[in-house]
Design an enzyme around this catalytic site. Sequence first.
Site, PDB file in Angstrom:
ATOM      1  N   ASP A 137       0.800  -1.201   0.000  1.00 12.92           N
ATOM      2  CA  ASP A 137       0.000   0.000   0.000  1.00 12.92           C
ATOM      3  C   ASP A 137       0.845   1.268   0.000  1.00 12.92           C
ATOM      4  O   ASP A 137       2.045   1.251   0.164  1.00 12.92           O
ATOM      5  CB  ASP A 137      -0.929   0.015   1.216  1.00 12.92           C
ATOM      6  CG  ASP A 137      -2.324   0.422   0.861  1.00 12.92           C
ATOM      7  OD1 ASP A 137      -2.481   1.148  -0.129  1.00 12.92           O
ATOM      8  OD2 ASP A 137      -3.241   0.003   1.553  1.00 12.92           O
ATOM      9  N   ASP A 175      -3.710  -5.228  -5.566  1.00 10.39           N
ATOM     10  CA  ASP A 175      -3.065  -3.911  -5.672  1.00 10.39           C
ATOM     11  C   ASP A 175      -1.558  -3.934  -5.878  1.00 10.39           C
ATOM     12  O   ASP A 175      -0.967  -2.918  -6.248  1.00 10.39           O
ATOM     13  CB  ASP A 175      -3.317  -3.031  -4.442  1.00 10.39           C
ATOM     14  CG  ASP A 175      -4.769  -2.709  -4.216  1.00 10.39           C
ATOM     15  OD1 ASP A 175      -5.590  -3.052  -5.074  1.00 10.39           O
ATOM     16  OD2 ASP A 175      -5.082  -2.132  -3.178  1.00 10.39           O
ATOM     17  N   ASP A 328     -14.257   0.195   5.129  1.00 10.97           N
ATOM     18  CA  ASP A 328     -12.982   0.404   4.456  1.00 10.97           C
ATOM     19  C   ASP A 328     -11.989   1.141   5.349  1.00 10.97           C
ATOM     20  O   ASP A 328     -10.804   1.195   5.043  1.00 10.97           O
ATOM     21  CB  ASP A 328     -13.181   1.237   3.184  1.00 10.97           C
ATOM     22  CG  ASP A 328     -13.997   0.502   2.145  1.00 10.97           C
ATOM     23  OD1 ASP A 328     -13.811  -0.713   1.998  1.00 10.97           O
ATOM     24  OD2 ASP A 328     -14.828   1.136   1.476  1.00 10.97           O
TER      25      ASP A 328
END
Length: 354
Positions: A137, A175, A328
């Site tokens: 991330d 991701d 989230d």
Amino acid sequence: MIGRRTGRAVRGGRGRLAAGGAAAGAALLLMTGCTSSGDGPEESRERDRGSGQAGTGGAARSAYWVNPDSNAAKAMRVHKERGEDEKAALVKKIAEQPVGAWIRPEDPEGETRKVTRAAADAGQSALLVLYNIPHRDCGQYSQGGFGTAAEYRAFVDKVAEGIGDRRATVIVEPDSIPHLLQDGCTPGKFHKERYDLLKGAVERMKEQPRTKVYLDAGNPGWTRDPGALVEPLKRAGIDQADGFSLNVSNFETTKANIAYGRRLSPMIGNKPFVIDTSRNGNGPVKGAQDEEAWCNPKGRALGEKPTTRTGEKGVDAYLWIKRAGDSDGECQGGPKAGSWFPDRALELAKNARH
């Protein structure tokens, strides 16, 4: 489970997603093959026969295990106990569907074994998600992952041992590849390590005799040009994988994902793909930026129910990889990432069109 940050789009793409993440457990569905109107990744006798599940009141029996103790199932029981029948009926729309098991780092072998055994005991298959790669991330709610490559390799090995010879499908590191293409996200000095770890994860999972593997490729609103993903996917082991995943924890429409996947697939050996439809029933938020677009956005809806019978060539399955109804992150009134968010859960179910 953790939530996910926004990711600045590559080549003019939109802001990125929120996820259910590395601190949760559950399981779900998948399939391989070039055409979803045929057999899935399991034997033909394991074809998807419906989306309901014993234990949550569904009449049909899915080919994939539904966790009877998921956040949604627990919330449904609470509503029933309180006599809140309307809310219970709405939450049931989520609780009766199979969803992804995001394997935590604390006891990966034990957690994986528990999920896959439960699925096997039910005569079903499990879906697992790996989401612990180092330097994960770009910040916000999902930053982290293991501190070293060695720790990650040990984690992957433990997950594989937990699977054993039971049927499972694994989504590898949502991701992680698109973030390598995003300026200012993953430092360049870690790029080679990440490719090596991704390829190693794919290869280790494929050592298990009944495991299918899908390498994540982001979503059509992020890396607008699928050609930019070709070399990264190849370096990350797409040749050894069964296919790729799209839209994990995002809101891009199923139609947009199908078109995108069909553009990308011929560039990487005609690999099939799966689409996360858990929250894309109303598509993405129009005109919103950053967190407003990806973190607990209002007005979203459940998408197509999980199924391996999509009727779309090259689309192996519609999946609920993200745990619909889970937050989230602490944005727009939401609780900690991965926690049940009642308002959004009820809204997703109320807006559902499928």
